[in-house]
Design a protein around this motif. Structure first.
Motif, PDB file in Angstrom:
ATOM      1  N   GLU A   1      21.668  58.512  41.809  1.00 33.53           N
ATOM      2  CA  GLU A   1      20.859  57.330  42.097  1.00 33.53           C
ATOM      3  C   GLU A   1      21.655  56.289  42.868  1.00 33.53           C
ATOM      4  OE1 GLU A   1      17.597  56.527  41.653  1.00 33.53           O
ATOM      5  OE2 GLU A   1      17.319  58.609  41.082  1.00 33.53           O
ATOM      6  N   VAL A   2      22.913  56.084  42.508  1.00 38.64           N
ATOM      7  CA  VAL A   2      23.758  55.099  43.186  1.00 38.64           C
ATOM      8  C   VAL A   2      23.940  55.476  44.653  1.00 38.64           C
ATOM      9  CG1 VAL A   2      26.092  54.111  43.326  1.00 38.64           C
ATOM     10  CG2 VAL A   2      24.994  54.400  41.085  1.00 38.64           C
TER      11      VAL A   2
ATOM     12  N   GLU B   1      22.442  44.720  45.186  1.00 42.29           N
ATOM     13  CA  GLU B   1      22.902  46.059  44.805  1.00 42.29           C
ATOM     14  C   GLU B   1      23.479  46.051  43.397  1.00 42.29           C
ATOM     15  OE1 GLU B   1      23.742  50.249  45.426  1.00 42.29           O
ATOM     16  OE2 GLU B   1      22.173  48.798  45.846  1.00 42.29           O
ATOM     17  N   VAL B   2      24.221  45.010  43.059  1.00 39.92           N
ATOM     18  CA  VAL B   2      24.756  44.900  41.694  1.00 39.92           C
ATOM     19  C   VAL B   2      23.610  44.889  40.690  1.00 39.92           C
ATOM     20  CG1 VAL B   2      25.950  43.346  40.095  1.00 39.92           C
ATOM     21  CG2 VAL B   2      26.950  43.839  42.345  1.00 39.92           C
TER      22      VAL B   2
ATOM     23  N   THR C   1      27.542  48.213  34.245  1.00 46.95           N
ATOM     24  CA  THR C   1      27.778  46.853  33.774  1.00 46.95           C
ATOM     25  C   THR C   1      28.907  46.236  34.590  1.00 46.95           C
ATOM     26  OG1 THR C   1      29.272  47.654  32.051  1.00 46.95           O
ATOM     27  CG2 THR C   1      26.999  47.275  31.398  1.00 46.95           C
ATOM     28  N   ARG C   2      28.879  44.916  34.690  1.00 46.47           N
ATOM     29  CA  ARG C   2      29.983  44.194  35.327  1.00 46.47           C
ATOM     30  C   ARG C   2      31.209  44.301  34.448  1.00 46.47           C
ATOM     31  NH1 ARG C   2      28.995  39.869  39.175  1.00 46.47           N
ATOM     32  NH2 ARG C   2      26.851  39.926  39.867  1.00 46.47           N
ATOM     33  N   ALA C   3      32.385  44.256  35.064  1.00 45.94           N
ATOM     34  CA  ALA C   3      33.624  44.390  34.305  1.00 45.94           C
ATOM     35  C   ALA C   3      34.648  43.368  34.777  1.00 45.94           C
ATOM     36  CB  ALA C   3      34.195  45.798  34.456  1.00 45.94           C
ATOM     37  N   ASP C   4      35.490  42.959  33.858  1.00 49.35           N
ATOM     38  CA  ASP C   4      36.617  42.088  34.179  1.00 49.35           C
ATOM     39  C   ASP C   4      37.881  42.893  33.940  1.00 49.35           C
ATOM     40  OD1 ASP C   4      38.592  40.215  34.450  1.00 49.35           O
ATOM     41  OD2 ASP C   4      37.738  38.796  33.014  1.00 49.35           O
ATOM     42  N   VAL C   5      38.573  43.212  35.015  1.00 49.82           N
ATOM     43  CA  VAL C   5      39.840  43.942  34.905  1.00 49.82           C
ATOM     44  C   VAL C   5      40.996  43.059  35.367  1.00 49.82           C
ATOM     45  CG1 VAL C   5      38.789  46.245  35.115  1.00 49.82           C
ATOM     46  CG2 VAL C   5      39.539  45.030  37.182  1.00 49.82           C
ATOM     47  N   GLY C   6      40.758  41.747  35.329  1.00 52.69           N
ATOM     48  CA  GLY C   6      41.778  40.805  35.756  1.00 52.69           C
ATOM     49  C   GLY C   6      41.739  40.495  37.232  1.00 52.69           C
ATOM     50  N   GLN C   7      40.602  40.747  37.890  1.00 50.76           N
ATOM     51  CA  GLN C   7      40.509  40.553  39.326  1.00 50.76           C
ATOM     52  C   GLN C   7      40.486  39.076  39.719  1.00 50.76           C
ATOM     53  OE1 GLN C   7      38.129  41.903  37.394  1.00 50.76           O
ATOM     54  NE2 GLN C   7      36.084  41.486  38.128  1.00 50.76           N
TER      55      GLN C   7
ATOM     56  N   SER D   1      35.704  39.089  46.972  1.00 51.90           N
ATOM     57  CA  SER D   1      34.556  39.511  47.776  1.00 51.90           C
ATOM     58  C   SER D   1      33.926  40.785  47.243  1.00 51.90           C
ATOM     59  CB  SER D   1      34.988  39.712  49.232  1.00 51.90           C
ATOM     60  OG  SER D   1      35.975  40.735  49.302  1.00 51.90           O
ATOM     61  N   TRP D   2      34.439  41.345  46.160  1.00 54.83           N
ATOM     62  CA  TRP D   2      33.877  42.549  45.575  1.00 54.83           C
ATOM     63  C   TRP D   2      33.529  42.286  44.108  1.00 54.83           C
ATOM     64  CZ3 TRP D   2      39.067  41.908  46.577  1.00 54.83           C
ATOM     65  CH2 TRP D   2      39.927  41.982  45.498  1.00 54.83           C
ATOM     66  N   VAL D   3      32.718  43.181  43.559  1.00 58.02           N
ATOM     67  CA  VAL D   3      32.316  43.090  42.158  1.00 58.02           C
ATOM     68  C   VAL D   3      32.798  44.348  41.452  1.00 58.02           C
ATOM     69  CG1 VAL D   3      30.365  42.931  40.557  1.00 58.02           C
ATOM     70  CG2 VAL D   3      30.271  41.740  42.778  1.00 58.02           C
ATOM     71  N   VAL D   4      33.564  44.174  40.384  1.00 58.67           N
ATOM     72  CA  VAL D   4      34.031  45.313  39.593  1.00 58.67           C
ATOM     73  C   VAL D   4      32.955  45.648  38.575  1.00 58.67           C
ATOM     74  CG1 VAL D   4      35.819  46.190  38.042  1.00 58.67           C
ATOM     75  CG2 VAL D   4      36.442  44.606  39.890  1.00 58.67           C
ATOM     76  N   MET D   5      32.634  46.940  38.488  1.00 54.32           N
ATOM     77  CA  MET D   5      31.614  47.409  37.556  1.00 54.32           C
ATOM     78  C   MET D   5      32.138  48.645  36.842  1.00 54.32           C
ATOM     79  SD  MET D   5      28.106  46.825  39.692  1.00 54.32           S
ATOM     80  CE  MET D   5      27.197  46.499  38.173  1.00 54.32           C
ATOM     81  N   VAL D   6      31.421  49.062  35.799  1.00 61.32           N
ATOM     82  CA  VAL D   6      31.718  50.327  35.129  1.00 61.32           C
ATOM     83  C   VAL D   6      30.438  51.134  35.046  1.00 61.32           C
ATOM     84  CG1 VAL D   6      33.714  49.492  33.819  1.00 61.32           C
ATOM     85  CG2 VAL D   6      31.461  49.358  32.791  1.00 61.32           C
TER      86      VAL D   6
END
Length: 129
Positions: free
Chosen positions: A24-25, A88-89, A98-104, A109-114
């Motif tokens: 799907e993605v 898109e997110v 889901t959105r993720a925080d990995v210390g970014q 300009s990007w979104v971290v997701m899992v």
């Protein structure tokens, strides 16, 4: 002599679920499945085409008994082609990401997701016209 990048393999608990999510993605299709393994791609690889030129790799999801334990050392980056990054997110969240925080940090300009099994990936800038 050279090699070709032909597949990226992802260990997971539920190959069918993760393959469906990534289909799907990315707009991919299942090109092969067997017990505990699902391969998806945008094309059906042939030896002749792979030998002739570098083609887009497929994704292979393989069932393993253990869950994900630490941050990925390798991750996918995706760029929306017909919507903005935030649209898109939102679509990916509706699919199970889901959105993720990995210390970014803020202001990126990007979104971290899992994905549904906790594998990190980034949504980069839009490529929409």
């Amino acid at each position: 002599m050279t090699s070709r990048f032909t597949e990226l393999t992802v260990d997971c608990r539920d190959p069918e679920r993760l393959a469906a999510f990534w289909c799907e993605v990315l707009g991919f299709e299942v090109i092969e499945r067997s017990d505990g393994k699902v391969e998806i791609g945008s094309w059906v690889p042939t030896v002749e085409e792979v030998r002739a030129r570098q083609m887009p790799p497929t994704l292979v999801f393989i069932r393993v008994p253990e869950g994900k334990a630490v941050k990925n050392r390798l991750h996918l980056d995706v760029s929306p082609i017909d919507a903005g990054t935030e649209e898109e997110v939102a679509r990916l969240v509706a699919l199970g990401a889901t959105r993720a925080d990995v210390g970014q940090g803020p202001g990126r300009s990007w979104v971290v997701m899992v994905d549904p099994e906790g594998n990190e990936f980034d949504v980069l800038r839009t490529l929409a016209p």
